[in-house]
Write a protein that holds these residues in place. Structure first.
Motif, short mmCIF file in Angstrom:
data_model
loop_
_atom_site.label_atom_id
_atom_site.label_comp_id
_atom_site.label_asym_id
_atom_site.label_seq_id
_atom_site.Cartn_x
_atom_site.Cartn_y
_atom_site.Cartn_z
N SER A 110 0.81 -1.22 0.00
CA SER A 110 0.00 0.00 0.00
C SER A 110 0.84 1.28 0.00
CB SER A 110 -0.90 0.01 1.23
OG SER A 110 -0.09 0.12 2.40
N GLY A 111 2.12 1.14 0.35
CA GLY A 111 2.95 2.34 0.51
C GLY A 111 3.08 2.75 1.96
N ASP A 112 2.25 2.18 2.85
CA ASP A 112 2.35 2.44 4.28
C ASP A 112 3.33 1.43 4.86
OD1 ASP A 112 1.19 3.60 6.90
OD2 ASP A 112 1.04 1.41 7.15
N THR A 113 4.43 1.91 5.44
CA THR A 113 5.50 1.02 5.91
C THR A 113 5.01 -0.03 6.89
OG1 THR A 113 7.11 2.78 5.54
CG2 THR A 113 7.80 0.97 6.95
N ASP A 114 4.24 0.37 7.88
CA ASP A 114 3.75 -0.59 8.88
C ASP A 114 2.90 -1.68 8.23
OD1 ASP A 114 4.96 0.86 10.95
OD2 ASP A 114 3.15 2.05 11.31
N SER A 115 1.98 -1.26 7.40
CA SER A 115 1.10 -2.21 6.73
C SER A 115 1.87 -3.12 5.76
CB SER A 115 0.01 -1.44 5.97
OG SER A 115 -0.79 -2.32 5.25
N ASP A 116 2.78 -2.52 5.00
CA ASP A 116 3.55 -3.32 4.04
C ASP A 116 4.44 -4.34 4.74
OD1 ASP A 116 2.34 -1.92 2.02
OD2 ASP A 116 4.09 -0.71 1.52
N PHE A 117 5.06 -3.96 5.84
CA PHE A 117 5.91 -4.89 6.60
C PHE A 117 5.06 -6.07 7.09
CE2 PHE A 117 7.99 -6.30 10.57
CZ PHE A 117 9.21 -6.68 10.05
N ALA A 118 3.88 -5.77 7.64
CA ALA A 118 3.00 -6.83 8.12
C ALA A 118 2.54 -7.72 6.96
CB ALA A 118 1.80 -6.22 8.84
N THR A 119 2.24 -7.13 5.81
CA THR A 119 1.81 -7.89 4.64
C THR A 119 2.91 -8.83 4.17
OG1 THR A 119 0.29 -6.16 3.93
CG2 THR A 119 1.04 -7.69 2.23
N ILE A 120 4.14 -8.33 4.14
CA ILE A 120 5.27 -9.16 3.70
C ILE A 120 5.51 -10.30 4.69
CG2 ILE A 120 7.77 -9.18 3.30
CD1 ILE A 120 7.39 -6.29 2.15
N LEU A 121 5.48 -9.99 5.99
CA LEU A 121 5.66 -11.04 6.99
C LEU A 121 4.57 -12.10 6.88
CD1 LEU A 121 6.81 -9.35 10.31
CD2 LEU A 121 8.15 -10.71 8.71
N LYS A 122 3.35 -11.66 6.64
CA LYS A 122 2.25 -12.61 6.49
C LYS A 122 2.51 -13.53 5.29
CE LYS A 122 -2.64 -13.15 5.77
NZ LYS A 122 -3.77 -12.59 5.05
N ALA A 123 2.94 -12.94 4.17
CA ALA A 123 3.22 -13.74 2.98
C ALA A 123 4.36 -14.72 3.25
CB ALA A 123 3.57 -12.84 1.80
N LEU A 124 5.39 -14.28 3.97
CA LEU A 124 6.53 -15.14 4.28
C LEU A 124 6.14 -16.32 5.15
CD1 LEU A 124 9.28 -12.51 5.13
CD2 LEU A 124 9.22 -14.03 3.16
N ASN A 125 5.22 -16.09 6.05
CA ASN A 125 4.89 -17.12 7.03
C ASN A 125 3.62 -17.88 6.72
OD1 ASN A 125 7.09 -16.75 8.98
ND2 ASN A 125 6.28 -14.67 9.02
N GLN A 126 3.01 -17.63 5.58
CA GLN A 126 1.75 -18.29 5.25
C GLN A 126 1.90 -19.81 5.17
OE1 GLN A 126 -1.28 -16.67 5.11
NE2 GLN A 126 -1.97 -18.77 5.28
N GLU A 127 3.05 -20.29 4.71
CA GLU A 127 3.25 -21.74 4.63
C GLU A 127 3.15 -22.38 6.00
OE1 GLU A 127 6.90 -22.60 2.60
OE2 GLU A 127 6.34 -21.34 0.93
N ALA A 128 3.74 -21.74 7.01
CA ALA A 128 3.67 -22.29 8.37
C ALA A 128 2.24 -22.26 8.86
CB ALA A 128 4.58 -21.50 9.29
N VAL A 129 1.53 -21.17 8.57
CA VAL A 129 0.14 -21.07 8.97
C VAL A 129 -0.68 -22.17 8.32
CG1 VAL A 129 -1.94 -19.62 8.83
CG2 VAL A 129 0.26 -18.60 9.42
#
Length: 135
Positions: A110-129
């Motif tokens: 989105s361009g919002d650093t906090d939101s983008d960081f959370a989005t990237i972490l979610k994508a990285l960890n989706q396999e574990a989820v």
């Protein structure tokens, strides 16, 4: 954040398989963790949320430790215990990483650093989820 993510994905694509699964896995995971460091550093420098910054700081601590471990292994070529997620027997490290890259590329930023960081972490960890099944 987008620049850090793009640079990270490009570094992952540049890794050429050696044919040695252990070597390839270690090299890919090292680059993978280095990218996580990059986005965590962006979060720490530009983010606003103290909660998300705390997560970024934890990412830095853990990933730096894992990179040091991988560097020692790569330098020694010694057999060491496994770190993190190992691809299944029918999947080589390059194809497993290709799936991670695709997941990251499709992460909506989105361009919002906090939101983008959370989005990237979610994508990285989706396999574990996805692996956790609550019955």
């Amino acid at each position: 954040m987008k620049h850090a993510l793009t640079a990270w994905l490009e570094s992952l694509r540049k890794i050429q398989p050696s044919g040695d699964v252990d070597q390839d896995f270690a090299a890919l995971m090292k680059a993978y963790h280095e990218g996580a460091l990059s986005i965590a550093q962006v979060q720490l420098s530009r983010g606003k949320s103290s909660d998300v910054k705390a997560i970024a700081n934890a990412v830095l601590v853990v990933r730096q430790r894992e990179i040091a471990y991988l560097n020692r292994w790569l330098a020694s070529e010694a057999h060491v215990p496994r770190l993190g997620e190992i691809p299944s027997a029918d999947e080589n490290p390059s194809s497993a990483m290709a799936k991670r890259i695709a997941r990251l590329e499709s992460a909506p930023l989105s361009g919002d650093t906090d939101s983008d960081f959370a989005t990237i972490l979610k994508a990285l960890n989706q396999e574990a989820v996805d692996m956790v099944k609550i019955e």
